[in-house]
Motif scaffolding. Sequence first.
Motif, short mmCIF file in Angstrom:
data_model
loop_
_atom_site.label_atom_id
_atom_site.label_comp_id
_atom_site.label_asym_id
_atom_site.label_seq_id
_atom_site.Cartn_x
_atom_site.Cartn_y
_atom_site.Cartn_z
N PRO A 47 -6.32 28.90 43.08
CA PRO A 47 -7.27 27.80 42.86
C PRO A 47 -6.63 26.42 42.87
CG PRO A 47 -7.64 29.58 41.28
CD PRO A 47 -6.35 29.89 41.98
N GLY A 48 -5.42 26.31 42.33
CA GLY A 48 -4.76 25.01 42.25
C GLY A 48 -4.39 24.41 43.60
N LEU A 49 -4.34 25.23 44.63
CA LEU A 49 -3.95 24.75 45.96
C LEU A 49 -5.15 24.40 46.84
CD1 LEU A 49 -1.07 27.26 46.86
CD2 LEU A 49 -0.83 24.85 46.22
N GLN A 50 -6.35 24.80 46.43
CA GLN A 50 -7.53 24.64 47.30
C GLN A 50 -7.81 23.19 47.67
OE1 GLN A 50 -8.93 27.24 48.64
NE2 GLN A 50 -7.99 28.82 47.39
N LEU A 51 -7.86 22.31 46.66
CA LEU A 51 -8.20 20.90 46.93
C LEU A 51 -7.09 20.17 47.70
CD1 LEU A 51 -10.76 19.34 46.39
CD2 LEU A 51 -9.70 18.35 44.34
N PRO A 52 -5.81 20.32 47.31
CA PRO A 52 -4.75 19.70 48.12
C PRO A 52 -4.75 20.17 49.57
CG PRO A 52 -3.86 20.41 46.01
CD PRO A 52 -5.25 20.95 46.09
N LEU A 53 -4.99 21.48 49.79
CA LEU A 53 -5.03 22.01 51.16
C LEU A 53 -6.23 21.48 51.92
CD1 LEU A 53 -3.92 25.72 50.63
CD2 LEU A 53 -2.66 23.95 51.85
N PHE A 54 -7.37 21.29 51.22
CA PHE A 54 -8.55 20.72 51.86
C PHE A 54 -8.23 19.34 52.43
CE2 PHE A 54 -12.14 17.77 51.52
CZ PHE A 54 -13.06 18.39 52.36
N PHE A 55 -7.61 18.47 51.62
CA PHE A 55 -7.29 17.12 52.08
C PHE A 55 -6.19 17.12 53.16
CE2 PHE A 55 -9.28 15.98 47.95
CZ PHE A 55 -10.26 15.12 48.46
N LEU A 56 -5.24 18.06 53.03
CA LEU A 56 -4.19 18.18 54.04
C LEU A 56 -4.78 18.53 55.41
CD1 LEU A 56 -1.22 18.44 55.02
CD2 LEU A 56 -1.30 20.82 54.25
N PHE A 57 -5.61 19.57 55.44
CA PHE A 57 -6.17 20.02 56.72
C PHE A 57 -7.27 19.09 57.23
CE2 PHE A 57 -3.97 23.90 55.48
CZ PHE A 57 -3.38 24.25 56.69
N LEU A 58 -7.95 18.40 56.32
CA LEU A 58 -8.89 17.38 56.76
C LEU A 58 -8.15 16.26 57.49
CD1 LEU A 58 -11.78 16.21 56.77
CD2 LEU A 58 -11.26 15.14 54.56
N GLY A 59 -7.00 15.85 56.92
CA GLY A 59 -6.17 14.83 57.56
C GLY A 59 -5.65 15.28 58.92
N LEU A 60 -5.20 16.53 58.99
CA LEU A 60 -4.70 17.07 60.26
C LEU A 60 -5.81 17.14 61.30
CD1 LEU A 60 -2.38 19.98 58.97
CD2 LEU A 60 -1.70 17.72 59.78
N TYR A 61 -7.03 17.50 60.86
CA TYR A 61 -8.17 17.59 61.78
C TYR A 61 -8.54 16.21 62.33
CZ TYR A 61 -12.71 19.04 63.67
OH TYR A 61 -13.78 19.30 64.49
N VAL A 62 -8.45 15.20 61.47
CA VAL A 62 -8.71 13.82 61.91
C VAL A 62 -7.69 13.42 62.98
CG1 VAL A 62 -8.68 11.39 61.20
CG2 VAL A 62 -9.88 13.09 59.79
N ILE A 63 -6.40 13.77 62.74
CA ILE A 63 -5.35 13.47 63.73
C ILE A 63 -5.65 14.18 65.05
CG2 ILE A 63 -2.89 13.77 64.28
CD1 ILE A 63 -2.34 13.52 61.23
N ILE A 64 -6.07 15.45 64.97
CA ILE A 64 -6.41 16.22 66.17
C ILE A 64 -7.55 15.56 66.93
CG2 ILE A 64 -7.43 18.40 66.98
CD1 ILE A 64 -5.86 19.78 64.67
N MET A 65 -8.60 15.16 66.21
CA MET A 65 -9.77 14.54 66.85
C MET A 65 -9.39 13.21 67.49
SD MET A 65 -13.16 15.25 64.55
CE MET A 65 -12.54 14.44 63.08
N VAL A 66 -8.70 12.35 66.72
CA VAL A 66 -8.32 11.02 67.22
C VAL A 66 -7.36 11.15 68.40
CG1 VAL A 66 -7.08 8.88 66.66
CG2 VAL A 66 -8.70 9.85 65.02
N GLY A 67 -6.36 12.03 68.27
CA GLY A 67 -5.37 12.21 69.33
C GLY A 67 -5.97 12.72 70.63
N ASN A 68 -6.74 13.80 70.54
CA ASN A 68 -7.28 14.41 71.75
C ASN A 68 -8.42 13.61 72.37
OD1 ASN A 68 -5.83 17.08 72.28
ND2 ASN A 68 -6.27 17.24 70.11
N LEU A 69 -9.34 13.13 71.53
CA LEU A 69 -10.43 12.30 72.05
C LEU A 69 -9.90 10.97 72.57
CD1 LEU A 69 -13.29 12.96 69.45
CD2 LEU A 69 -13.04 13.92 71.74
N GLY A 70 -8.84 10.45 71.92
CA GLY A 70 -8.20 9.21 72.39
C GLY A 70 -7.59 9.39 73.77
#
Length: 311
Positions: free
Chosen positions: A21-44
Motif C-alpha cells: 500500500p505504501g508504494l501505490q501513490l508514489p508509483l502512480f505519480f511516477l508512471f503518470l510522469g512517465l506517461y506524460v513524457i511518452i505522450m509529449v515525446g511521441n506526439l511532439g
Amino acid sequence: MAADNTSSVTGFILAGLTDQPGLQLPLFFLFLGLYVIIMVGNLGLITLIWLNTHLHIPMYFFLFNLSFIDFSYSSVIIPKMLMGFVSKKNIISYTGCMTQLFFFCFFVVSECFILSAMSYDRYVAISKPLLYTVTMSPQVCLFLLLGVYGMGILGAIAHTGNILFLSFCGENLLNHYMCDILPLLELSCNSSYMNTLVVFTVVAIDIGVPIVTIFLSYGFILSSILHISSTEGRSKAFSTCSSHIIAVSIFFGSGAFMYLKPPSSIPLDQDKIYTLFYTVVVPMLNPLIYSLRNKDVKLAMKKTLSRITFS
C-alpha cells in the motif's frame, strides 16, 4: 461470476505492479510522469515530422509510424495501470481484457516489423545512395507499411485467438498490471503444451524475422561503411545508424528475454518488471533517442519553436 460461452468468469482482478500500500501513490505519480513524457515525446515527434517538409522522406515516414505505435500501445496499457494504483480493486471485464490483449499484441508486433523496415531503409540509403529515391519510392514505403500492420494484425489474432480457446474456472486474480499472454496462460484451468507452443512459435516468428532482417541489413551497411574512404563519411554513416541500433537493442532484448525463455524459468512477479521495458521504457526512450541524436529533427525543432516564438 456469471458464466458465458467461453469462460466461467466475466472479468479479472488485476493484481497490479505491487501489493504494498505504501508504494501505490508514489508509483502512480511516477508512471503518470512517465506517461506524460511518452505522450509529449511521441506526439511532439509526430507533429514535427508532419509540419516540416524537409522531413517528408522515407526515414521519417517510418519514424512517424514508430512514434504512433509507441504512443498507441502505451495508451492501451498505462491508463489502466494508473487506475490500479488508486483503486481498491482494479477490475477489467473479460471482453475488456481480450480487447487490451489484442491491441497490445497488434502494436508490439507492428513495432517489431517497423524497426526492421527502418533498418532496410538505412541499408538502401547507405549501400545504394544513388538508387535511394527509386528503391524507396512512396509506393514501396506504403507496401512496407501495409506489411508492418498486416503482420501486427496476424500476430494479434494468433495470440488472442489462442487465449480465447482457454477456460477460466473460478479464479480471476490475474498476477499482472495488464492482460498479458503468460499470466493468462497460468491462470487458465485448461491451458496445454499446445497453447504454450503457439505462443512460442508466433513470438519466434515476430521477433526472429525482424531480427534476421535487421542483422542482414546492418551486415551490408557495415560492409558499405568499411568501403567509404573518408573518415568523415564513415562517421556520418555510423551516426545515421546509431539511434536505430540503440532502439532495436533495447526493444528486442527485453522482448526476447520475456517470451523466448523456458516456461516458468522466471517468476511472474519478476516478469512484470521486465514487461515495463517494452510497455513504458522503450516508448519513452525512442523519441529521446531519435531527437537528441538526429540533426534533422533538432533543426526541425528549432524552426518550429522559432515560428511559435515569432507568431
